[in-house]
Design a protein around this motif. Structure first.
Motif, PDB file in Angstrom:
ATOM      1  N   VAL A  39      41.592  38.881  50.722  1.00  0.00           N
ATOM      2  CA  VAL A  39      40.541  39.141  49.551  1.00  0.00           C
ATOM      3  C   VAL A  39      41.265  39.311  48.300  1.00  0.00           C
ATOM      4  O   VAL A  39      42.175  39.871  48.462  1.00  0.00           O
ATOM      5  N   GLU A  40      40.768  38.799  47.211  1.00  0.00           N
ATOM      6  CA  GLU A  40      41.206  38.676  45.856  1.00  0.00           C
ATOM      7  C   GLU A  40      40.056  39.270  45.068  1.00  0.00           C
ATOM      8  O   GLU A  40      38.838  38.957  45.364  1.00  0.00           O
ATOM      9  N   GLU A  41      40.507  39.982  44.009  1.00  0.00           N
ATOM     10  CA  GLU A  41      39.575  41.076  43.058  1.00  0.00           C
ATOM     11  C   GLU A  41      39.711  40.144  41.841  1.00  0.00           C
ATOM     12  O   GLU A  41      40.962  40.410  41.421  1.00  0.00           O
ATOM     13  N   PHE A  55      41.420  40.911  34.835  1.00  0.00           N
ATOM     14  CA  PHE A  55      42.270  41.522  35.994  1.00  0.00           C
ATOM     15  C   PHE A  55      42.370  40.899  37.280  1.00  0.00           C
ATOM     16  O   PHE A  55      41.143  40.478  37.667  1.00  0.00           O
ATOM     17  N   ILE A  56      43.186  40.301  37.896  1.00  0.00           N
ATOM     18  CA  ILE A  56      43.377  40.011  39.129  1.00  0.00           C
ATOM     19  C   ILE A  56      44.226  41.137  40.087  1.00  0.00           C
ATOM     20  O   ILE A  56      45.137  41.351  39.641  1.00  0.00           O
ATOM     21  N   ASN A  57      43.552  41.676  40.891  1.00  0.00           N
ATOM     22  CA  ASN A  57      43.932  42.640  41.881  1.00  0.00           C
ATOM     23  C   ASN A  57      44.588  43.770  40.892  1.00  0.00           C
ATOM     24  O   ASN A  57      45.967  44.176  40.933  1.00  0.00           O
ATOM     25  N   ASP A  58      43.975  44.074  39.697  1.00  0.00           N
ATOM     26  CA  ASP A  58      44.416  45.015  38.652  1.00  0.00           C
ATOM     27  C   ASP A  58      45.508  44.728  38.003  1.00  0.00           C
ATOM     28  O   ASP A  58      45.817  45.520  37.407  1.00  0.00           O
ATOM     29  N   THR A  59      45.828  43.450  38.070  1.00  0.00           N
ATOM     30  CA  THR A  59      46.950  43.069  36.968  1.00  0.00           C
ATOM     31  C   THR A  59      46.415  42.348  36.127  1.00  0.00           C
ATOM     32  O   THR A  59      45.434  41.106  36.062  1.00  0.00           O
ATOM     33  N   PRO A  60      46.809  42.409  34.655  1.00  0.00           N
ATOM     34  CA  PRO A  60      46.034  41.675  33.439  1.00  0.00           C
ATOM     35  C   PRO A  60      46.320  39.931  33.681  1.00  0.00           C
ATOM     36  O   PRO A  60      47.434  39.944  34.093  1.00  0.00           O
TER      37      PRO A  60
END
Length: 214
Positions: free
Chosen positions: A162-164, A194-199
Motif C-alpha cells: 500500500v502506498e499513500e 506527500f508520498i508515505n509522509d515524504t514531501p
C-alpha cells in the motif's frame, strides 16, 4: 465490488439533492429502501460539513470507480487536520487501484491520481464551501512489479504494498481553480504533496497544459 461503490454514489447523490431542496425536518425522498445506518451517515455528513462536502465525496467516488480500479473503491470524511498553515478537511479515498511499477514510477502514479481522480472530480464543482481552511485528499492504492502484459484484475489477491499520497489543497487556490481562474500547474504549485509522509517536489506531477487551462 464496483456495484457496491456505485450504489454508494447513488445514495450520495440522493442525499445531496435532499440537502439542497428539502427542509432538515423532512424525510429524504426516495431513499426509503436505503439501510437506516447508511442514510444516517449521509445525513450526518451533510449536517456536519455541508452540501459541498457531500458533492465532492460523490464525485471523488465516481472518479475513483472509473479510474481503472480493480479493487473496491470507497471515500470517507475523517474530520479536520490542524497544520501550521490552517485546518484541512480530510477526505480519504481507497482508490481500488493497483499500479504496475514496471509501467508507472512514482511520478507516473501521482499523475494518474491527479488526472484520473482529483481533476476529474474537481471538474464537476465550480466552488467549494467547507468548514476548514483547505482540503486534504488522502489516496490509498497498491503497487507492485508485474509482467507488463498482465491483467491487473488477476492480482487482486496479491496486489502489492500500500502506498499513500496526500494532497493538501489550500482553500483559496482550490476555489480559484474550480472557478477556472487558476491552471492545474498553478494549483499544484500551491499544493503540498506527500508520498508515505515524504514531501514530493513540485514538478513530479505531469499536467496536460501549462498555459492557464485545466
Amino acid at each position: 465490488m464496483k456495484m457496491r461503490a456505485r450504489c454508494c454514489l447513488i445514495a450520495l447523490l440522493i442525499i445531496l439533492n435532499w440537502a439542497q431542496q428539502a427542509p432538515a425536518t423532512e424525510d429524504v425522498p426516495g431513499v426509503g429502501s436505503l439501510p437506516p445506518e447508511v442514510l444516517k451517515l449521509l445525513q450526518d455528513l451533510n449536517r456536519q460539513y455541508g452540501p459541498d462536502t457531500v458533492t465532492l465525496v460523490s464525485w471523488l467516488l465516481d472518479a475513483a470507480t472509473h479510474s481503472g480500479s480493480v479493487l473496491t473503491a470507497s471515500v470517507r470524511v475523517t474530520g479536520n487536520e490542524a497544520r501550521e498553515d490552517g485546518t484541512f478537511l480530510v477526505f480519504q479515498i481507497e482508490t481500488g487501484l493497483i499500479f504496475n511499477t514496471r509501467v508507472f514510477d512514482q511520478s507516473g502514479r501521482l499523475t494518474v491520481l491527479w488526472s484520473k481522480i482529483l481533476a476529474q472530480a474537481f471538474a464537476h464543482l465550480d466552488t467549494l464551501q467547507i468548514p476548514a481552511d483547505g482540503v486534504m485528499i488522502d489516496l490509498l492504492y497498491h503497487h507492485k512489479a508485474f509482467a507488463e502484459t498482465d491483467d491487473l484484475s488477476e492480482h487482486v489477491d496479491e496486489p502489492g504494498s500500500v502506498e499513500e499520497a496526500k494532497f493538501y489543497f489550500p482553500g483559496d487556490p482550490l476555489r480559484a481553480f474550480l472557478g477556472k481562474k487558476l491552471s492545474s500547474p498553478a494549483l499544484l504549485a500551491r499544493t503540498q504533496v506527500f508520498i508515505n509522509d515524504t514531501p514530493v517536489p513540485y514538478g513530479a506531477i505531469r499536467t496536460e497544459t501549462a498555459n492557464g487551462s485545466h
